[in-house]
Structures are given as C-alpha cells and as structure tokens.
Design a protein around this motif. Structure first.
Motif, short mmCIF file in Angstrom:
data_model
loop_
_atom_site.label_atom_id
_atom_site.label_comp_id
_atom_site.label_asym_id
_atom_site.label_seq_id
_atom_site.Cartn_x
_atom_site.Cartn_y
_atom_site.Cartn_z
N ASP A 13 43.27 42.38 42.07
CA ASP A 13 41.36 42.00 41.36
C ASP A 13 41.60 41.03 41.42
O ASP A 13 43.01 39.85 40.41
CB ASP A 13 41.49 42.45 40.46
CG ASP A 13 40.37 42.42 39.43
OD1 ASP A 13 39.69 41.74 40.00
OD2 ASP A 13 39.87 42.86 38.15
N THR A 15 38.98 39.38 39.52
CA THR A 15 38.23 38.03 38.98
C THR A 15 38.39 37.56 37.74
O THR A 15 37.50 36.33 37.59
CB THR A 15 37.00 40.11 37.86
OG1 THR A 15 37.65 40.61 39.09
CG2 THR A 15 36.32 39.71 37.06
N ASN A 18 38.88 33.49 38.97
CA ASN A 18 37.78 32.99 39.38
C ASN A 18 36.50 32.38 37.79
O ASN A 18 36.96 33.21 37.47
CB ASN A 18 36.95 32.80 40.42
CG ASN A 18 36.24 34.37 39.91
OD1 ASN A 18 34.96 33.99 39.97
ND2 ASN A 18 36.89 35.02 40.77
N VAL A 22 34.01 36.60 39.70
CA VAL A 22 33.39 37.92 40.71
C VAL A 22 33.87 38.32 40.51
O VAL A 22 34.84 37.92 41.22
CB VAL A 22 33.11 36.62 41.64
CG1 VAL A 22 32.39 37.97 42.24
CG2 VAL A 22 31.71 35.43 41.27
N THR A 24 36.34 40.22 43.02
CA THR A 24 36.34 40.00 44.19
C THR A 24 37.93 41.08 43.75
O THR A 24 38.28 40.39 43.04
CB THR A 24 36.17 38.92 44.43
OG1 THR A 24 35.29 38.23 44.05
CG2 THR A 24 37.04 38.49 45.76
N ARG A 25 38.63 41.11 44.98
CA ARG A 25 39.58 41.48 45.96
C ARG A 25 40.27 40.97 47.02
O ARG A 25 39.74 40.60 47.83
CB ARG A 25 39.53 42.92 45.75
CG ARG A 25 38.98 43.82 44.58
CD ARG A 25 39.64 45.37 45.27
NE ARG A 25 40.30 45.42 44.32
CZ ARG A 25 40.95 45.65 42.91
NH1 ARG A 25 40.07 45.00 41.53
NH2 ARG A 25 42.24 45.80 42.23
N ALA A 26 41.91 40.67 46.69
CA ALA A 26 42.24 39.69 47.97
C ALA A 26 43.40 41.54 48.06
O ALA A 26 44.27 42.13 47.69
CB ALA A 26 43.09 39.22 47.55
N PHE A 63 33.51 32.99 45.12
CA PHE A 63 33.34 34.01 46.02
C PHE A 63 32.72 34.93 45.96
O PHE A 63 31.43 35.28 46.10
CB PHE A 63 34.84 35.14 45.46
CG PHE A 63 35.96 34.39 45.58
CD1 PHE A 63 36.76 33.86 46.70
CD2 PHE A 63 36.77 34.37 44.20
CE1 PHE A 63 38.12 33.66 46.65
CE2 PHE A 63 37.78 33.88 43.76
CZ PHE A 63 38.72 33.63 45.26
N VAL A 64 32.32 35.13 47.44
CA VAL A 64 31.18 36.09 47.98
C VAL A 64 31.23 37.65 48.93
O VAL A 64 30.57 38.54 48.65
CB VAL A 64 30.40 35.54 49.25
CG1 VAL A 64 29.41 34.17 48.11
CG2 VAL A 64 30.81 35.38 50.56
N ALA A 65 33.17 38.02 48.55
CA ALA A 65 33.03 39.05 49.89
C ALA A 65 34.61 39.48 49.37
O ALA A 65 35.27 38.73 49.18
CB ALA A 65 33.15 39.19 51.15
N ASP A 66 35.02 40.21 49.49
CA ASP A 66 36.52 40.28 49.42
C ASP A 66 37.12 40.36 50.39
O ASP A 66 36.47 39.05 51.76
CB ASP A 66 36.88 42.25 49.53
CG ASP A 66 36.98 43.13 47.99
OD1 ASP A 66 36.08 42.03 47.45
OD2 ASP A 66 36.38 44.23 48.48
N LEU A 67 38.61 39.40 49.58
CA LEU A 67 39.17 38.57 51.18
C LEU A 67 40.67 39.72 51.62
O LEU A 67 41.03 39.52 51.13
CB LEU A 67 40.31 37.57 50.46
CG LEU A 67 38.83 36.21 49.07
CD1 LEU A 67 39.94 35.52 48.31
CD2 LEU A 67 37.84 35.95 50.10
#
Length: 141
Positions: A13, A15, A18, A22, A24-26, A63-67
């Motif tokens: 996670d 979140t 950043n 946002v 977002t997950r990696a 971030f706009v999407a998961d990585l």
C-alpha cells in the motif's frame, strides 16, 4: 518476505507514501538501508523483469494507477560533516534523510544558506530531482 537480505513487501500500500494520499499499490516495495541493498534491489528487479521506480518522500508524485513494478525507497540515513574549503561546507547526507531535518541540522551546525528551504517536504536523495527552491533561493545555487 526477505529477498537478498532486504525486507520486501508484496502488494504494498503506497497511500501513506505520497503526500496526496492516493490509494495506490505496488507489486513490490523494498526499503534499502545501505548502498549494497540498493544494488541488490536493482538486481532483483531485473531478475523479476519488472521496472524499478525510486520513491523518496512522495511529495512530487501523483499516482494514477497501481504500479506493476518494484518500488525502491532509499532509507539511507545519516549526516557526516566533512569540513570546509574555499568558503564552502562539505557534507555527506544519506538519501533517506528527511530534507527539513537536514536543513535544521545544517543551521544548527552554522552552515547557513539553506534556511529559506526549510519545511519543504521530501528527502535529501530526491532534492536534485525536486528542484527545491523557495523565496528566491534554489538548491542548485
């Protein structure tokens, strides 16, 4: 999970990593506390065939999407004062050192010039990329 002597987090996670918060997950997150661990992370990312993204304090990213990547957080800390020459103070600072804490340490040590750059979020390692500047003072100067 431990890989190459590093603690890696799968499906991490981001979140709280950043400043926009946002969610977002990696795919993988690795925090490297040494130069050797950074090298191990690079090798492991290549071995897995995944792109590598370096993340500092997360203050200049959105971030706009998961990585689907390995996210490397350089966690190297420490400030080493190495002396002065020709009117300049020489210092070696770990990439994971928080920027504001470094500025405060510089001022406490009598190394003036960064005071206008206090309270800027981020890490020392990200400072050249962030193009830190405020109130007519630029880090590049």
């Amino acid at each position: 999970m431990t890989v190459c002597g590093l603690r890696w987090t799968e499906d991490a996670d981001l979140t709280r990593r950043n400043t926009f918060g946002v969610a977002t997950r990696a795919r993988w997150l690795a925090e490297a506390g040494s130069v050797a661990e950074i090298g191990e992370t690079l090798a492991e990312a290549m071995h897995r065939g995944l792109p590598l993204i370096v993340l500092g304090g997360g203050s200049n990213v959105l971030f706009v999407a998961d990585l689907d990547a390995v996210v490397l957080v350089p966690a190297l800390r420490g400030i080493e004062w190495q002396g002065e020459s020709h009117g300049r103070v020489h210092v070696r600072v770990g990439a994971g050192e928080p920027w504001h804490e470094f500025v405060a340490a510089a001022l406490a040590a009598g190394a003036f010039g960064l005071e206008n750059l206090a309270l800027i979020p981020g890490s020392v390692g990200a400072a050249p990329i962030q193009i830190i500047g405020a109130y007519g003072v630029e880090l590049a100067e």
